[in-house]
Each structure stands twice: as C-alpha cells, then as structure tokens.
Write a protein that holds these residues in place. Structure first.
Motif, PDB file in Angstrom:
ATOM      1  N   GLY A 212       1.073  -1.271  -0.350  1.00 12.69           N
ATOM      2  CA  GLY A 212       0.071  -0.197  -0.195  1.00 12.69           C
ATOM      3  C   GLY A 212       0.770   0.943  -0.170  1.00 12.69           C
ATOM      4  O   GLY A 212       1.573   1.294  -0.737  1.00 12.69           O
ATOM      5  N   SER A 213       0.257   2.377   1.029  1.00 16.80           N
ATOM      6  CA  SER A 213       1.557   3.405   0.910  1.00 16.80           C
ATOM      7  C   SER A 213       2.982   3.134   2.437  1.00 16.80           C
ATOM      8  O   SER A 213       3.339   4.261   2.014  1.00 16.80           O
ATOM      9  CB  SER A 213       0.076   3.917   1.759  1.00 16.80           C
ATOM     10  OG  SER A 213      -0.146   3.867   2.618  1.00 16.80           O
ATOM     11  N   ALA A 214       2.791   1.689   2.268  1.00 21.10           N
ATOM     12  CA  ALA A 214       4.433   1.384   3.146  1.00 21.10           C
ATOM     13  C   ALA A 214       5.448   0.534   2.926  1.00 21.10           C
ATOM     14  O   ALA A 214       5.352   0.449   1.789  1.00 21.10           O
ATOM     15  CB  ALA A 214       3.262   1.073   4.943  1.00 21.10           C
ATOM     16  N   ILE A 215       6.263   1.046   3.582  1.00 18.96           N
ATOM     17  CA  ILE A 215       7.427  -0.323   3.043  1.00 18.96           C
ATOM     18  C   ILE A 215       7.274  -1.117   4.084  1.00 18.96           C
ATOM     19  O   ILE A 215       7.484  -0.143   5.263  1.00 18.96           O
ATOM     20  CB  ILE A 215       8.875   1.187   2.775  1.00 18.96           C
ATOM     21  CG1 ILE A 215       7.935   1.973   1.552  1.00 18.96           C
ATOM     22  CG2 ILE A 215       9.695   0.103   2.113  1.00 18.96           C
ATOM     23  CD1 ILE A 215       9.707   2.622   1.494  1.00 18.96           C
ATOM     24  N   ALA A 216       7.528  -2.378   3.508  1.00 18.42           N
ATOM     25  CA  ALA A 216       7.736  -3.349   4.439  1.00 18.42           C
ATOM     26  C   ALA A 216       9.392  -3.546   5.009  1.00 18.42           C
ATOM     27  O   ALA A 216       9.653  -4.195   3.338  1.00 18.42           O
ATOM     28  CB  ALA A 216       6.119  -4.647   4.447  1.00 18.42           C
TER      29      ALA A 216
ATOM     30  N   SER B 114       6.280   5.759   5.454  1.00 18.77           N
ATOM     31  CA  SER B 114       5.658   5.428   6.040  1.00 18.77           C
ATOM     32  C   SER B 114       6.231   3.405   6.541  1.00 18.77           C
ATOM     33  O   SER B 114       6.830   3.202   4.819  1.00 18.77           O
ATOM     34  CB  SER B 114       3.589   4.440   6.321  1.00 18.77           C
ATOM     35  OG  SER B 114       3.087   5.303   6.952  1.00 18.77           O
ATOM     36  N   LEU B 115       6.458   2.901   7.071  1.00 17.69           N
ATOM     37  CA  LEU B 115       7.803   2.012   7.334  1.00 17.69           C
ATOM     38  C   LEU B 115       6.513   0.789   7.802  1.00 17.69           C
ATOM     39  O   LEU B 115       6.245   1.026   8.644  1.00 17.69           O
ATOM     40  CB  LEU B 115       9.006   1.862   7.575  1.00 17.69           C
ATOM     41  CG  LEU B 115       9.788   2.896   7.542  1.00 17.69           C
ATOM     42  CD1 LEU B 115      11.010   3.399   8.234  1.00 17.69           C
ATOM     43  CD2 LEU B 115      10.334   2.281   5.818  1.00 17.69           C
ATOM     44  N   HIS B 116       6.456  -0.354   7.701  1.00 11.72           N
ATOM     45  CA  HIS B 116       6.102  -2.049   8.104  1.00 11.72           C
ATOM     46  C   HIS B 116       7.464  -2.890   8.834  1.00 11.72           C
ATOM     47  O   HIS B 116       7.356  -3.189   8.094  1.00 11.72           O
ATOM     48  CB  HIS B 116       4.847  -2.567   7.119  1.00 11.72           C
ATOM     49  CG  HIS B 116       4.405  -3.631   8.083  1.00 11.72           C
ATOM     50  ND1 HIS B 116       3.024  -3.450   8.597  1.00 11.72           N
ATOM     51  CD2 HIS B 116       5.056  -4.681   7.894  1.00 11.72           C
ATOM     52  CE1 HIS B 116       2.771  -4.605   9.390  1.00 11.72           C
ATOM     53  NE2 HIS B 116       4.036  -5.953   8.724  1.00 11.72           N
ATOM     54  N   LEU B 117       7.328  -2.551  10.232  1.00 14.40           N
ATOM     55  CA  LEU B 117       8.543  -3.622  10.569  1.00 14.40           C
ATOM     56  C   LEU B 117       8.051  -4.789  11.238  1.00 14.40           C
ATOM     57  O   LEU B 117       8.666  -5.510  12.309  1.00 14.40           O
ATOM     58  CB  LEU B 117       9.879  -2.878  11.511  1.00 14.40           C
ATOM     59  CG  LEU B 117       9.575  -0.881  10.832  1.00 14.40           C
ATOM     60  CD1 LEU B 117      11.199  -0.418  12.146  1.00 14.40           C
ATOM     61  CD2 LEU B 117      10.143  -1.211   9.801  1.00 14.40           C
TER      62      LEU B 117
ATOM     63  N   VAL C  84       5.963   4.390  11.810  1.00 16.38           N
ATOM     64  CA  VAL C  84       6.021   2.962  11.549  1.00 16.38           C
ATOM     65  C   VAL C  84       4.595   2.462  12.481  1.00 16.38           C
ATOM     66  O   VAL C  84       4.278   2.836  12.984  1.00 16.38           O
ATOM     67  CB  VAL C  84       7.468   2.966  12.791  1.00 16.38           C
ATOM     68  CG1 VAL C  84       7.080   1.374  13.132  1.00 16.38           C
ATOM     69  CG2 VAL C  84       8.869   3.136  12.317  1.00 16.38           C
ATOM     70  N   THR C  85       4.053   1.527  11.258  1.00 20.31           N
ATOM     71  CA  THR C  85       2.309   1.589  11.158  1.00 20.31           C
ATOM     72  C   THR C  85       2.900   0.241  12.561  1.00 20.31           C
ATOM     73  O   THR C  85       1.956  -0.211  12.653  1.00 20.31           O
ATOM     74  CB  THR C  85       1.694   0.540   9.789  1.00 20.31           C
ATOM     75  OG1 THR C  85       3.257  -0.242   8.812  1.00 20.31           O
ATOM     76  CG2 THR C  85       2.184   2.478   9.103  1.00 20.31           C
ATOM     77  N   ALA C  86       4.081  -0.767  12.445  1.00 21.29           N
ATOM     78  CA  ALA C  86       4.076  -2.329  12.707  1.00 21.29           C
ATOM     79  C   ALA C  86       5.139  -2.751  13.557  1.00 21.29           C
ATOM     80  O   ALA C  86       6.567  -2.213  12.890  1.00 21.29           O
ATOM     81  CB  ALA C  86       3.595  -3.810  11.779  1.00 21.29           C
ATOM     82  N   VAL C  87       5.881  -2.879  14.451  1.00 19.92           N
ATOM     83  CA  VAL C  87       6.862  -3.420  15.143  1.00 19.92           C
ATOM     84  C   VAL C  87       6.960  -4.884  15.659  1.00 19.92           C
ATOM     85  O   VAL C  87       5.937  -5.349  15.989  1.00 19.92           O
ATOM     86  CB  VAL C  87       7.562  -1.985  15.776  1.00 19.92           C
ATOM     87  CG1 VAL C  87       8.057  -1.051  15.632  1.00 19.92           C
ATOM     88  CG2 VAL C  87       6.506  -2.004  16.790  1.00 19.92           C
TER      89      VAL C  87
ATOM     90  N   GLY D 257      11.584   4.638  20.679  1.00 18.09           N
ATOM     91  CA  GLY D 257      10.349   5.092  19.873  1.00 18.09           C
ATOM     92  C   GLY D 257       9.032   5.978  20.003  1.00 18.09           C
ATOM     93  O   GLY D 257       8.660   5.521  18.375  1.00 18.09           O
ATOM     94  N   GLN D 258       9.134   6.719  19.789  1.00 22.02           N
ATOM     95  CA  GLN D 258       7.943   8.595  20.580  1.00 22.02           C
ATOM     96  C   GLN D 258       8.697   8.655  19.398  1.00 22.02           C
ATOM     97  O   GLN D 258       7.832   9.366  18.831  1.00 22.02           O
ATOM     98  CB  GLN D 258       8.293   8.897  21.536  1.00 22.02           C
ATOM     99  CG  GLN D 258       9.436   9.572  21.490  1.00 22.02           C
ATOM    100  CD  GLN D 258       9.712  10.297  22.881  1.00 22.02           C
ATOM    101  OE1 GLN D 258       8.624   9.803  23.078  1.00 22.02           O
ATOM    102  NE2 GLN D 258      10.482  10.277  23.236  1.00 22.02           N
ATOM    103  N   LEU D 259       9.903   8.671  18.173  1.00 23.72           N
ATOM    104  CA  LEU D 259      10.322  10.000  17.072  1.00 23.72           C
ATOM    105  C   LEU D 259       9.893   8.691  15.874  1.00 23.72           C
ATOM    106  O   LEU D 259       9.539   9.229  14.983  1.00 23.72           O
ATOM    107  CB  LEU D 259      11.859   9.592  16.867  1.00 23.72           C
ATOM    108  CG  LEU D 259      12.969   9.821  18.142  1.00 23.72           C
ATOM    109  CD1 LEU D 259      14.430   9.791  17.104  1.00 23.72           C
ATOM    110  CD2 LEU D 259      12.774  11.316  18.364  1.00 23.72           C
ATOM    111  N   PHE D 260       9.382   7.459  16.066  1.00 26.13           N
ATOM    112  CA  PHE D 260       8.338   6.987  15.061  1.00 26.13           C
ATOM    113  C   PHE D 260       7.237   6.617  14.908  1.00 26.13           C
ATOM    114  O   PHE D 260       6.866   6.070  14.109  1.00 26.13           O
ATOM    115  CB  PHE D 260       9.503   5.752  14.806  1.00 26.13           C
ATOM    116  CG  PHE D 260      10.745   6.028  14.749  1.00 26.13           C
ATOM    117  CD1 PHE D 260      11.471   6.874  13.157  1.00 26.13           C
ATOM    118  CD2 PHE D 260      11.909   5.598  15.138  1.00 26.13           C
ATOM    119  CE1 PHE D 260      12.491   6.546  12.125  1.00 26.13           C
ATOM    120  CE2 PHE D 260      13.288   5.688  14.817  1.00 26.13           C
ATOM    121  CZ  PHE D 260      13.820   6.313  14.116  1.00 26.13           C
ATOM    122  N   GLY D 261       6.452   7.137  16.223  1.00 30.24           N
ATOM    123  CA  GLY D 261       5.227   6.847  16.400  1.00 30.24           C
ATOM    124  C   GLY D 261       5.299   5.762  17.317  1.00 30.24           C
ATOM    125  O   GLY D 261       4.010   5.425  17.304  1.00 30.24           O
ATOM    126  N   VAL D 262       5.763   5.329  18.106  1.00 26.99           N
ATOM    127  CA  VAL D 262       5.414   3.523  18.495  1.00 26.99           C
ATOM    128  C   VAL D 262       5.762   3.920  19.917  1.00 26.99           C
ATOM    129  O   VAL D 262       6.672   4.704  20.787  1.00 26.99           O
ATOM    130  CB  VAL D 262       6.398   2.817  18.312  1.00 26.99           C
ATOM    131  CG1 VAL D 262       6.722   1.427  18.960  1.00 26.99           C
ATOM    132  CG2 VAL D 262       7.375   3.241  16.651  1.00 26.99           C
TER     133      VAL D 262
END
Length: 102
Positions: free
Chosen positions: A14-18, A47-50, A80-83, A97-102
C-alpha cells in the motif's frame, strides 16, 4: 570475504514500505541506499512496516534515524506502522520509539 546473501527484504505494501528479515551492519549500506532513494521519489509522509523485521542492530537503527532526519528537513514525516517484538525492544532500550510514533 563478505557474503552477498541478502538477509533483508523490502516491498511496497500500500502506502508503506515493509522491511523484513535482518538488518545489521553487513547490510546497512544497502538498506540506507534503498530507503533514501525511496524517500527521494515520494512526497508527503513515509511509512515503514517493521512487523516482519526479525533483527535490527544499532547500525540499522541509525539508518532509520537518518531517514527520519532527511524527511523532516524536507518537511515530511516518517511513521512506523508495525514493529516486531525485537524491534520494539531496541526502540524501548534506546528510547527512540516515540520518534517513529511507536
């Protein structure tokens, strides 16, 4: 002799890179080049999906921090959409983590 085996993988979801696999000092140059190239091609938030990233060391974390800095200088953001559990652990230990919205 350095192995040429790719231990990490990136794909558009989608709009994220996994990102998946393992990102350590042996591949951070490749990962950095890929992510900065992707950042240069897009506009708006990135967005990154990790969620499938099994391993991330400090050199890989430095790449993510650099990517965030580059995007911010361009007036963009990185989320970051998932970790995975391992990535969450390094984010917590380093308190980034807070830098990336986690």
């Amino acid at each position: 002799m350095m192995s040429t085996r790719q231990i990490w993988k990136a794909e558009q979801q989608g709009s994220a890179i996994a990102l998946s696999g393992e990102i350590d000092y042996t591949v951070t140059t490749q990962v950095r080049s890929y992510l900065l190239e992707q950042a240069g091609q897009g506009t708006g938030a990135m967005s990154l999906h990790l969620g499938e990233l099994e391993y991330l060391d400090s050199s890989g974390l430095a790449v993510l921090i650099e990517l965030r800095r580059v995007l911010m200088q361009a007036g963009r953001s990185l989320t970051v959409t998932a970790v995975s559990a391992q990535v969450r652990k390094i984010f917590n230990l380093t308190q980034v983590g807070q830098l990336f919205g986690v």
